[in-house]
Design a protein around this motif. Structure first.
Motif: not given
Length: 294
Positions: A14, A17, A21, A38, A215-216, A218-220, A223
């Motif tokens: 995780l 990544t 990002v 974030r 999307a960035l 959300a993953w930041s 995840g």
């Protein structure tokens, strides 16, 4: 298989990544502004998780202050310095090498702050890990001329590495108890306190709103800021701080693999060999034997 066995591997996957990002984020937003968003979203979601789960919040001001301060160093100063440096032109591979020095600093500083001692095998593992990182990622930035890499940005990147080293030790030293979800919430508040003033002073807060940005973020948040950080806090509480820090050695080689897959960057033999050396080094540094320290 228990969480204690799976947590290190999941954390590394995780966390690695984050380099992809960071590179994408500079396209859709200014780095500190993105981090501010974030941290805000992460703090709100963690607070909601705590309320939904009936988490017991720290009641004394000292614990709250410790959580906020640790978050300022673990997230605010560290990622702020790293992302800003990448935005100023420091190659991600070079930035990852600087970050990979953190386990060595942590291992060296831990005996003075929390009395940890390393066995010979663990010391050898730390050395192998650093050697593997160098072998794996040096080819990715070797072609850059020194004039192409801003010296001041490299210094800022190094200060960020020092910040996360101190934050890791501070976390272990002062936050041994308390629900990690509540602690994480307070830590992101600490990160916001640090990041927002710098974002307002150094940037215009420009954001290209769209699917890529959402999307960035959300993953930041889901995840990395929630998934990876909860695992890291779990590792810091369950094991030795130097062992948890040594996992950072796996991040640069994995980041190189991801860059090859996502951005089409060349994957060289030294990178593959370096990754193998890193794996051996991390294994030695995380051994659970209690051999007499040298």
């Amino acid at each position: 298989m228990s969480l204690d066995r799976l947590a290190p591997a999941i954390f590394v996957l995780l966390w690695s990544t984050g380099w992809v990002v960071a590179k994408y984020a500079t396209i859709v937003s200014e780095p500190l502004t993105f981090l501010g968003v974030r941290y805000l979203v992460a703090a709100v979601l963690f607070a909601g998780l705590c309320l939904a789960s009936g988490v017991s919040w720290p009641r004394d001001g000292r614990t709250i202050a410790h959580a906020v301060i640790s978050g300022a160093f673990l997230h605010g100063f560290y990622l702020g310095a790293l992302w800003w440096a990448i935005g100023q032109g420091v190659p991600a591979a070079l930035s990852s090498i600087i970050a990979a020095l953190q386990p060595l600093m942590t291992a060296l500083a831990a005996p003075f702050f929390i009395g940890e001692r390393l066995s010979r095998a663990q010391k050898a593992g730390l050395g192998l890990g650093f050697s593997g990182v160098l072998l794996a990622v040096v080819p990715k930035f070797f072609g850059h001329g020194a004039s192409e890499i801003p010296a001041f940005a490299i210094v800022i990147n190094m200060l960020g590495m020092a910040a996360v080293t101190y934050g890791t030790i501070y976390q272990k030293q002062y936050l041994r108890t308390g629900d990690i979800r509540a602690i994480a919430t307070l830590q992101y508040i600490g990160a916001l306190i640090v990041t927002v003033p710098f974002a307002l002073a150094l940037e215009t807060q420009h954001i290209d709103f769209g699917f890529a940005f959402v999307a960035l973020v959300a993953w930041s948040v889901l995840g990395i800021s929630m998934g990876a950080i909860l695992l890291l806090l779990h590792l810091l509480r369950r094991g030795q701080v130097s062992r948890a820090a040594s996992l950072i050695y796996l991040v640069p080689p994995l980041a190189a693999l991801q860059a090859a897959a996502v951005f089409g960057e060349e994957l060289t033999v030294p990178m593959i060999l370096g990754t193998a050396i890193v794996v051996v080094g991390v294994y030695l540094a995380n051994r659970k034997d209690v051999a007499q320290a040298a």
